[in-house]
Design an enzyme around this catalytic site. Structure first.
Site, short mmCIF file in Angstrom:
data_model
loop_
_atom_site.label_atom_id
_atom_site.label_comp_id
_atom_site.label_asym_id
_atom_site.label_seq_id
_atom_site.Cartn_x
_atom_site.Cartn_y
_atom_site.Cartn_z
N PHE A 112 0.85 -1.19 0.00
CA PHE A 112 0.00 0.00 0.00
C PHE A 112 0.89 1.23 0.00
O PHE A 112 1.65 1.46 0.94
CB PHE A 112 -0.96 0.06 1.19
N ASP B 110 9.14 3.07 2.02
CA ASP B 110 7.97 3.85 2.38
C ASP B 110 7.73 3.66 3.88
O ASP B 110 7.19 2.64 4.30
CB ASP B 110 6.76 3.38 1.55
N LYS C 188 2.32 11.13 7.19
CA LYS C 188 1.50 10.87 8.38
C LYS C 188 1.99 11.61 9.63
O LYS C 188 1.74 12.81 9.75
CB LYS C 188 1.36 9.37 8.60
C1 LIG Z 1 -1.08 6.06 4.40
C2 LIG Z 1 0.00 5.54 3.56
C3 LIG Z 1 0.32 6.11 2.31
C4 LIG Z 1 -0.51 7.21 1.69
O1 LIG Z 1 -0.54 8.36 2.45
P1 LIG Z 1 -1.68 9.46 2.16
O2 LIG Z 1 -1.30 10.61 3.05
O3 LIG Z 1 -2.98 8.83 2.55
O4 LIG Z 1 -1.62 9.78 0.72
C5 LIG Z 1 1.40 5.60 1.62
N1 LIG Z 1 2.12 4.60 2.12
C6 LIG Z 1 1.86 4.03 3.31
C7 LIG Z 1 2.73 2.91 3.81
C8 LIG Z 1 0.78 4.46 4.07
O5 LIG Z 1 0.49 3.87 5.23
#
Ligand SMILES: *Cc1c(COP(=O)(O)O)cnc(C)c1O
Length: 403
Positions: free
Chosen positions: A144, A229, A258
């Site tokens: 994700f 990520d 985040k």
């Molecule tokens: C939440 C998340 C995203 C996307 O972040 P947004 O601010 O919702 O665009 C990307 N990668 C990971 C691992 C996430 O948990």
């Protein structure tokens, strides 16, 4: 829990006017403080989701709110057409803390992932010598990384993709945790590998020990960028400032979001060396709000809180305590409990149906959790949680998941 008129009224309005791209639990939150939130009926809940780890510092942390207020009283937005006085100090703090030469500020996580992809592709062209439009990025199944068209183009989740094609090419999927498959997928055109240190949305999937360390070796050996990520796992969540530290596998490109915004304001960033981020020239990339003075002031305070309150240390200690407590419940409903620090997944056996009804029962007991990938309840409270609050939570989880 009784269903009361105010809650129903708010939800009816959302049903009427909002696109149905979410399926929230039927609770309408009015106020938050630390690990607690209150709904419009005055019921109090422990927030076990932390907005998917965007609230590591807790709701309305006083230091972050005061940074927000102070900056809001001065200047909120300049655009990058002009300089402002908070972006530089914020990026300096971030780069020194994480040990990178440069950072590129954006707003949402998905934008930061897009930024990393663009950086890797251009790095491949101008530094590695991969022919134009031929760069390949290796990604992991069950990933994700956000919701843009390019990002969902390499999702393995059919629902995230269906109807949104044509898709962006240039991505190669390999099973998560499978080093052999990763090595086999590398070609002379590979510019990067992109992965999550733990797959959060994928159901809190922890890869085999040594996975990230070996990925680091492969990336170096084949001259490609290791891109992690850490939007969800970073900034203390797993018991280290960054989850890669568990294996000492520092990536070439680190993607944050985040909790960088302290639960207050969307702030994301890509960190890398001058060699990588130096591929961007003026006009190549940007964002109107990226690096804005308000977000930078908030993010600076968000980082200071993480350090001053040793949130990684708390996550490690309290995460272990919480994990042991969950295991000690010996729940007949549970197939597996896994995680690291305060990112914990409790997978419900399929014969008991999805995790959603369990989340609803936990809500009735005063715990807000969300299922991920049907079967898994994610427990990821703000890292400012105390041992007493975890005990409080365990008592209630016992009522729902206990024998
Ligand atoms: C939440 C998340 C995203 C996307 O972040 P947004 O601010 O919702 O665009 C990307 N990668 C990971 C691992 C996430 O948990």
């Amino acid at each position: 829990m009784v269903f009361l008129a105010r809650t129903e009224e708010f939800i009816r309005e959302v049903d009427r006017y909002s696109a149905r791209n979410y399926n929230p639990l039927p609770v309408v939150i009015e106020r938050g403080e630390g690990v607690w939130v209150w709904d419009v009926e005055g019921n109090k809940y422990l927030d076990m989701l932390s907005a998917y780890s965007a609230l590591n510092q807790g709701h309305r942390h006083p230091k972050i709110i005061s940074a927000l207020m102070e900056q809001a009283g001065k200047c909120t937005l300049t655009s990058r057409a002009f300089h402002n006085e908070t972006m530089g100090p914020f990026l300096k703090t971030l780069c020194e803390l994480a040990g990178y030469g440069k950072a590129l500020p954006m707003n949402t996580g998905a934008e930061a992932v897009e930024t990393a992809i663009k950086a890797a592709r251009k790095w491949g062209l101008v530094r590695k010598g991969v022919p134009e439009n031929q760069g390949e990025i290796i990604v992991c199944e069950n990933n994700f990384h956000g919701r843009t068209v390019t990002i969902i183009s390499f999702s393995s989740e059919e629902q995230y993709r269906y109807g949104f094609g044509p898709y962006t090419p240039g991505f190669v999927l390999v099973p998560y945790g499978d080093l052999e498959a990763l090595e086999k997928a590398i070609t002379p055109h590979t510019v990067a590998v992109l992965a999550e240190p733990i797959q959060g949305e994928g159901g809190v999937v922890v890869p085999p020990q040594g996975y990230l360390a070996k990925m680091r070796e492969l990336a170096t050996e084949h001259n490609l960028l290791m891109m992690l990520d850490e939007i969800q796992t970073g900034l203390g969540r797993t018991g280290r400032l960054f989850a890669y530290e568990h294996e000492g596998a520092k990536p070439d490109v680190l993607i944050l979001g985040k909790a960088l915004g302290g639960g207050v304001y969307p702030v994301s960033a890509v960190l890398a060396s001058e060699e990588v981020l130096g591929v961007f020239n003026p006009g190549d990339h940007g964002s109107t709000f990226g690096g804005n003075p308000l977000g930078a002031a908030v993010a600076q305070a968000a980082l200071e809180v993480i350090l001053e309150e040793d949130l990684p240390g708390r996550a490690e200690q309290l995460g272990n305590y919480f994990l042991e407590g969950l295991k000690a419940l010996n729940s007949p409903y549970v197939r597996e409990i896994r995680g690291r620090g305060l990112l914990i997944g409790v997978e419900i056996k399929t014969e008991y149906g999805s995790a959603r009804p369990f989340c609803q029962r936990l809500m009735a007991e005063g715990l807000l959790c969300k299922e991920t990938h049907e079967q898994t309840i994610r427990f990821a409270p703000p890292l400012v949680i105390s041992k007493e609050e975890i005990d409080w939570a365990l008592e209630r989880i016992q009522k729902v998941l206990g024998a």
